[in-house]
Structures are given as C-alpha cells and as structure tokens.
Design a protein around this motif. Structure first.
Motif, mmCIF file in Angstrom:
data_model
loop_
_atom_site.group_PDB
_atom_site.id
_atom_site.type_symbol
_atom_site.label_atom_id
_atom_site.label_comp_id
_atom_site.label_asym_id
_atom_site.label_seq_id
_atom_site.Cartn_x
_atom_site.Cartn_y
_atom_site.Cartn_z
ATOM 1 N N GLY A 141 -16.573 49.009 31.726
ATOM 2 C CA GLY A 141 -15.788 49.722 30.699
ATOM 3 C C GLY A 141 -14.628 50.475 31.304
ATOM 4 O O GLY A 141 -14.379 51.638 30.995
ATOM 5 N N PRO B 165 -10.248 50.203 32.061
ATOM 6 C CA PRO B 165 -9.141 49.864 31.158
ATOM 7 C C PRO B 165 -9.143 48.407 30.702
ATOM 8 O O PRO B 165 -8.895 48.137 29.517
ATOM 9 C CB PRO B 165 -7.885 50.170 31.978
ATOM 10 N N PHE C 264 -20.922 47.268 28.669
ATOM 11 C CA PHE C 264 -21.922 47.815 29.600
ATOM 12 C C PHE C 264 -21.202 48.553 30.717
ATOM 13 O O PHE C 264 -20.289 48.004 31.340
ATOM 14 C CB PHE C 264 -22.742 46.674 30.237
ATOM 15 N N ASP C 265 -21.608 49.778 30.955
ATOM 16 C CA ASP C 265 -21.084 50.466 32.138
ATOM 17 C C ASP C 265 -22.149 51.377 32.724
ATOM 18 O O ASP C 265 -22.889 52.023 31.976
ATOM 19 C CB ASP C 265 -19.796 51.256 31.819
ATOM 20 N N ASN D 290 -21.390 53.857 34.607
ATOM 21 C CA ASN D 290 -20.787 55.197 34.642
ATOM 22 C C ASN D 290 -20.208 55.517 33.270
ATOM 23 O O ASN D 290 -20.336 54.732 32.333
ATOM 24 C CB ASN D 290 -19.685 55.254 35.709
ATOM 25 N N PRO E 259 -8.091 59.495 37.140
ATOM 26 C CA PRO E 259 -7.248 59.872 38.289
ATOM 27 C C PRO E 259 -5.915 59.126 38.346
ATOM 28 O O PRO E 259 -5.088 59.395 39.208
ATOM 29 C CB PRO E 259 -8.112 59.485 39.503
ATOM 30 N N THR E 260 -5.673 58.190 37.431
ATOM 31 C CA THR E 260 -4.473 57.359 37.561
ATOM 32 C C THR E 260 -3.206 58.201 37.407
ATOM 33 O O THR E 260 -3.176 59.166 36.634
ATOM 34 C CB THR E 260 -4.453 56.194 36.541
ATOM 35 N N ASN F 170 0.013 56.573 34.792
ATOM 36 C CA ASN F 170 1.211 55.724 34.821
ATOM 37 C C ASN F 170 0.794 54.361 34.263
ATOM 38 O O ASN F 170 0.364 53.494 34.996
ATOM 39 C CB ASN F 170 1.684 55.634 36.273
ATOM 40 N N ASN G 210 -26.869 50.014 34.255
ATOM 41 C CA ASN G 210 -26.411 49.350 35.476
ATOM 42 C C ASN G 210 -26.717 47.858 35.350
ATOM 43 O O ASN G 210 -27.886 47.479 35.239
ATOM 44 C CB ASN G 210 -27.153 49.969 36.670
ATOM 45 N N VAL G 211 -25.702 47.033 35.337
ATOM 46 C CA VAL G 211 -25.936 45.584 35.245
ATOM 47 C C VAL G 211 -26.359 45.084 36.628
ATOM 48 O O VAL G 211 -25.686 45.337 37.631
ATOM 49 C CB VAL G 211 -24.675 44.849 34.745
ATOM 50 N N VAL H 44 -6.170 49.902 45.160
ATOM 51 C CA VAL H 44 -6.667 48.656 44.549
ATOM 52 C C VAL H 44 -7.275 47.744 45.613
ATOM 53 O O VAL H 44 -7.078 47.945 46.816
ATOM 54 C CB VAL H 44 -5.558 47.837 43.820
ATOM 55 N N CYS I 239 -11.173 39.744 33.185
ATOM 56 C CA CYS I 239 -9.919 40.484 33.031
ATOM 57 C C CYS I 239 -9.885 41.681 33.974
ATOM 58 O O CYS I 239 -10.925 42.176 34.406
ATOM 59 C CB CYS I 239 -9.689 40.919 31.580
ATOM 60 N N VAL J 210 -10.859 42.632 38.764
ATOM 61 C CA VAL J 210 -11.868 41.722 39.324
ATOM 62 C C VAL J 210 -11.213 40.387 39.720
ATOM 63 O O VAL J 210 -11.707 39.663 40.587
ATOM 64 C CB VAL J 210 -13.032 41.510 38.307
HETATM 65 C C1 LIG Z 1 -6.579 57.202 42.518
HETATM 66 C C2 LIG Z 1 -6.065 56.016 41.763
HETATM 67 C C3 LIG Z 1 -4.909 56.126 41.019
HETATM 68 C C4 LIG Z 1 -4.404 55.032 40.335
HETATM 69 N N1 LIG Z 1 -3.275 55.180 39.585
HETATM 70 C C5 LIG Z 1 -2.794 54.112 38.907
HETATM 71 C C6 LIG Z 1 -1.649 54.261 38.065
HETATM 72 O O1 LIG Z 1 -1.145 55.366 37.858
HETATM 73 N N2 LIG Z 1 -1.168 53.137 37.461
HETATM 74 C C7 LIG Z 1 -1.741 51.909 37.622
HETATM 75 O O2 LIG Z 1 -1.232 50.938 37.062
HETATM 76 N N3 LIG Z 1 -2.847 51.757 38.371
HETATM 77 C C8 LIG Z 1 -3.401 52.825 38.993
HETATM 78 N N4 LIG Z 1 -4.543 52.680 39.736
HETATM 79 C C9 LIG Z 1 -5.231 51.371 39.735
HETATM 80 C C10 LIG Z 1 -6.045 51.203 38.416
HETATM 81 O O3 LIG Z 1 -6.756 52.382 38.140
HETATM 82 C C11 LIG Z 1 -7.013 50.034 38.529
HETATM 83 O O4 LIG Z 1 -6.308 48.871 38.855
HETATM 84 C C12 LIG Z 1 -7.762 49.845 37.202
HETATM 85 O O5 LIG Z 1 -8.589 50.948 36.921
HETATM 86 C C13 LIG Z 1 -8.629 48.590 37.219
HETATM 87 O O6 LIG Z 1 -9.221 48.505 35.961
HETATM 88 P P1 LIG Z 1 -10.450 47.554 35.669
HETATM 89 O O7 LIG Z 1 -10.813 47.801 34.249
HETATM 90 O O8 LIG Z 1 -10.160 46.187 36.111
HETATM 91 O O9 LIG Z 1 -11.625 48.090 36.631
HETATM 92 P P2 LIG Z 1 -12.169 49.550 36.831
HETATM 93 O O10 LIG Z 1 -11.247 50.557 36.291
HETATM 94 O O11 LIG Z 1 -12.564 49.637 38.259
HETATM 95 O O12 LIG Z 1 -13.489 49.593 35.917
HETATM 96 C C14 LIG Z 1 -14.609 48.831 36.253
HETATM 97 C C15 LIG Z 1 -15.806 49.424 35.532
HETATM 98 O O13 LIG Z 1 -16.926 48.583 35.804
HETATM 99 C C16 LIG Z 1 -18.065 49.392 35.965
HETATM 100 N N5 LIG Z 1 -19.057 48.655 36.738
HETATM 101 C C17 LIG Z 1 -18.951 48.142 37.979
HETATM 102 N N6 LIG Z 1 -20.106 47.592 38.373
HETATM 103 C C18 LIG Z 1 -20.984 47.747 37.329
HETATM 104 C C19 LIG Z 1 -22.349 47.404 37.119
HETATM 105 N N7 LIG Z 1 -23.094 46.809 38.055
HETATM 106 N N8 LIG Z 1 -22.935 47.746 35.945
HETATM 107 C C20 LIG Z 1 -22.222 48.368 34.976
HETATM 108 N N9 LIG Z 1 -20.942 48.739 35.131
HETATM 109 C C21 LIG Z 1 -20.328 48.420 36.284
HETATM 110 C C22 LIG Z 1 -17.523 50.609 36.697
HETATM 111 O O14 LIG Z 1 -18.391 51.727 36.525
HETATM 112 C C23 LIG Z 1 -16.166 50.825 36.028
HETATM 113 O O15 LIG Z 1 -16.219 51.717 34.951
HETATM 114 C C24 LIG Z 1 -5.077 53.779 40.404
HETATM 115 C C25 LIG Z 1 -6.246 53.668 41.156
HETATM 116 C C26 LIG Z 1 -6.748 54.769 41.819
HETATM 117 C C27 LIG Z 1 -8.015 54.629 42.626
#
Ligand SMILES: Cc1cc2nc3c(=O)[nH]c(=O)nc-3n(C[C@H](O)[C@H](O)[C@H](O)COP(=O)(O)OP(=O)(O)OC[C@H]3O[C@@H](n4cnc5c(N)ncnc54)[C@H](O)[C@@H]3O)c2cc1C
Length: 404
Positions: free
Chosen positions: A9, A11, A31-32, A34, A42-43, A49, A131-132, A347, A373, A376
């Motif tokens: 869960g 973005p 499913f998440d 967290n 923290p973004t 951004n 937790n998956v 990243v 999406c 990953v």
């Molecule tokens: C400090 C920081 C600042 C950033 N600032 C920016 C910014 O300003 N602009 C920008 O474009 N990008 C930014 N990024 C990058 C951006 O945050 C990530 O690319 C983005 O969050 C990825 O999104 P996602 O949904 O693919 O994965 P994630 O945001 O990593 O979400 C994955 C989710 O899957 C869950 N998960 C994982 N494994 C399991 C499991 N086994 N069971 C259940 N749940 C699970 C996790 O708990 C998490 O909630 C930043 C990153 C960091 C670390």
C-alpha cells in the motif's frame, strides 16, 4: 464480481486500487504489513515532490536511467498533466517550483496521504493489515498467504516497492528479477581530508566521472548540480544522480569511481588567467583570502593544505607551480568513491524484468491476471518527482486494466 488483491500500500498500490475500484463490480483489497502510504511521508523532505513539470512524455522518460523506453508507452497514457489533474480532483492543489519540481500547495506529504486515504475509504477498498508471506497459484487466480490467514483473489497486483517481498514472489511465479542495486545514494570516498567540511554544500558543480580510465556517459542535464560534503564522503543532488548512472559500474576500494569536480565553472586555462589577475591585484593579501573569493574559506584552507601551501603566504609570493596546483584543484577537484553509503539510498535500481511486462496494461506476459506497478519494476528515476510519477502512471494503468 472480480476480486483483486494488491500487495503493498505505497503510492503505486494505492493509485492502482483507486482506479481498479472505479468498477463497482470489483472488490479490492490492499495488503500492507505497515501503515498504508507511510512511505509517502518522508518524500521531498516531508513536502512530497509528487511530479516534475515536463509535460512531453518522451522528454520526461529521459530522466530514468532504467526504464526509459518502457515508460514512453506508460507516459503516453498517464503523464505529468494527468498527475496534476488527478491530485486537483482529489483535493490536492499543486504548484510548480522554480526548478520544475511539483509539490502540493500545502507543502505537506501528510495532506497528500490523507487525500488518497479518503479516496480509498470512499471507494470501499478494503485495507488488510497483514504481512504477506507467500502467493500460491490457484485454479481461479491466486491465494495470498499472510500471517493473518489466506485470501483467494482472481487478480493479483504486486506493488511492494524496491525492498519488499514482491521480487521473491515474482520470481516464484516465473519472472526474472534484474540485479538489485542502491541508486540515488551518497558516496563514500577515500579522501579523508574533506571530513572536517561535513555539512558544507556547494552549488552548481559540474562533474565528470571515470571508471578504470574510461569516462562514464552521464547526460548533460544530470552532470551539473549541488553537492554536500559528509562525514565519510559526498552527497547532494548531483552525487545522487551520479550514483544512479553508476549503479552497475561495480566500483570498489580496488577500482574506485573517479569524480572530477569543477568548483568554479571555468576551464583550467581560462580560470588560470582570471586567478593570476586576481593574485596580482591582491598581492598583499593572504592567498587563503584570494582563493576564498571562489569557494568557501574552510574548503579553500583544505585545498591549500592538500596542495602543501601555507595559508598565510601572500598572494604576490605564490609560485607559478603552486598557482597551477590551486587552479587544478579548483577546476578539477578529484575524489575517489569506493562504495555507496549503506542503506541510505532513495530508490532501488533493478527489479521485475520489463521485457516480461505489457506496458499497455502492466500485466505479466507470463502469468495472466498478475500485474506490477511502482518501484518493484526495473524502473528508477532521478530525484525531482520522477519516482513517484512512475508510481502514479504504472499504478493508474494497472488499476484501469483491472477495472474494465
Ligand atoms: C527519504 C525518501 C524521499 C523520497 N522522496 C521522493 C520524492 O520527493 N519524490 C519522488 O518522486 N520520489 C521520492 N522517493 C522515492 C519514492 O518514495 C519511492 O519510489 C516510492 O515510495 C515507491 O513506491 P511504491 O508504491 O512502488 O513502493 P513503496 O512506497 O516502497 O511501498 C511498498 C509497500 O509495500 C509494503 N510491503 C512490502 N513487503 C510487504 C509484505 N511482505 N507484506 C505486506 N506489505 C508489504 C511496504 O510496507 C510498503 O508500504 C523518496 C524515497 C525516500 C526513501
């Protein structure tokens, strides 16, 4: 009725859920392990951004060291303007900063998170705090195995980001995972002489990067920017970009990455004549004060020390050889990066192999009903809102595909 389970869960997963739920016939579960969308907080240093104001999809894709070609098709369906429109509709007004980065007008990632959570509740998307642990193929789709029980779903979305369980599930289901590497990270350098400068930043530095005497190709737009000295090396937007372009170079203590930084924006011979003139005009001043016209005084002192030159020597007494040493350091300060700073990357480079994903639907070409999406995937962008744009765009496409 279709049931879809979205693992992760962040973005990307949330964006996918919102669009998948546009079809009221669909029952969507996220499913998440967290709190949903906590990775958004923290973004952008807490300001989120969320995009970059490049509205041409091909030009936007250039900001991704990995995934550029794949993103042509993705961004042609959902690009920057779509992101801005989507957030406007969900109650998040945005503005474009001078450097083209897009933020919510409130400068608060919490507000972006809350607006998305409202959409989740409005669309009756079910949040499962679990937790998956595994996914099994079933006759009519998949079975999601969690620490809170098993959930049968017809469609499965993996959006677990760069570090979650998604890669091992994808691998188990037959996908290739390209090598995972930290990207957008600080670098640890050999030169301990700069340690006392920790916290000092420098603006508009131009960098060239070499590995084993070969120049690394870094696009023009990515090789100019700000740097920050750290306790064990160097960081800042320019260094993050360099780390991304060098994620797979394989540098280490034996074969470091050579960073050549121009601190003054002029070439060696051009700057030499300017500096010589300055020394002549200030012949009675300490050389430290003359060098400090171009860079911060603390850095000037370290560079003089590096060159073996006494800070108190008068500008008029500086030998030609010592002048050339200073000019060389100001136009081509050389640092050697031996590794990336541990666990501090923004990243992950690498991920689910794009060759196995249909960019028009985000569906696996190998397993029908399986979608990916976000981070990953083997897609990573530079700093500037590109990584979230990847999440909004790929999340939207996966969600829309599930909705129809
Ligand atoms: C400090 C920081 C600042 C950033 N600032 C920016 C910014 O300003 N602009 C920008 O474009 N990008 C930014 N990024 C990058 C951006 O945050 C990530 O690319 C983005 O969050 C990825 O999104 P996602 O949904 O693919 O994965 P994630 O945001 O990593 O979400 C994955 C989710 O899957 C869950 N998960 C994982 N494994 C399991 C499991 N086994 N069971 C259940 N749940 C699970 C996790 O708990 C998490 O909630 C930043 C990153 C960091 C670390």
């Amino acid at each position: 009725m279709n049931t879809a389970g979205i693992i992760g869960g962040g973005p990307a997963g949330v964006m996918c859920a919102i669009f998948a739920a546009q079809n009221p016939e669909n029952k969507i579960f996220i499913f998440d392990k967290n709190i949903i969308l906590n990775t958004l907080l923290p973004t952008g240093g807490g300001r989120c951004n969320l995009a970059y104001a490049e509205f041409n999809f091909k030009d936007l894709a250039k900001f991704y060291p990995r995934g550029e070609k794949f993103l042509y098709s993705v961004f042609s369906r959902f690009c920057t303007q779509d992101t801005i429109d989507f957030f406007n509709k969900t109650g998040v007004k945005t503005y474009v900063q001078e450097d083209l980065r897009v933020f919510p007008v409130t400068d608060s990632s919490k507000d972006v998170k809350n607006a998305l959570l409202k959409q989740i509740d409005k669309k009756n998307i079910k949040k499962v705090f679990a937790n998956v642990l595994d996914v099994k193929k079933a006759a009519d789709g998949f079975e999601i195995v969690t620490d809170k029980g098993n959930y049968p779903v017809q469609k499965l979305v993996i959006s677990t980001g760069g570090k979650g369980i998604g890669h091992s599930i994808a691998k188990k289901l037959g996908h290739n995972i390209t090598e995972l590497k930290p990207a957008l990270s600080a670098l640890i350098t050999n030169e301990k002489i700069f340690t006392p400068l920790s916290g000092m930043s420098l603006k508009n530095i131009k960098a060239q990067v070499f590995f084993k005497n070969n120049k690394i190709k870094i696009p023009e737009h990515a090789s100019l920017g700000d740097i920050l000295f750290t306790h064990n090396g160097i960081s800042g937007p320019l260094i993050y970009r360099i780390s991304s372009y060098c994620a797979y170079v394989g540098f280490d203590a034996q074969n470091p990455l050579k960073l050549v930084l121009n601190l003054v924006g002029q070439q060696n011979s051009e700057f030499d004549s300017i500096f010589l003139e300055q020394l002549k005009r200030n012949a009675q001043k300490d050389v430290l004060n003359v060098v400090s016209c171009y860079i911060p005084k603390n850095l000037a002192a370290v560079i003089l020390k590096k060159c073996g030159i006494d800070c108190g020597i008068k500008a008029g007494q500086l030998s030609k050889k010592d002048r050339e040493k200073i000019v060389q350091n100001l136009t081509s300060l050389t640092l050697h990066a031996v590794e990336t700073a541990h666990g501090e990357e923004i990243v992950t480079a690498g991920g689910v192999d794009l060759k196995e994903i249909d960019s028009k639907t985000m569906e696996s070409k190998l397993v029908p009903g399986l979608y990916f999406c976000g981070e990953v995937l083997d897609i990573d962008g530079l700093t500037g809102g590109f990584n979230l744009q990847n999440c909004w765009s790929t999340g939207y496409i996966a969600g829309r595909t599930i909705a129809v």
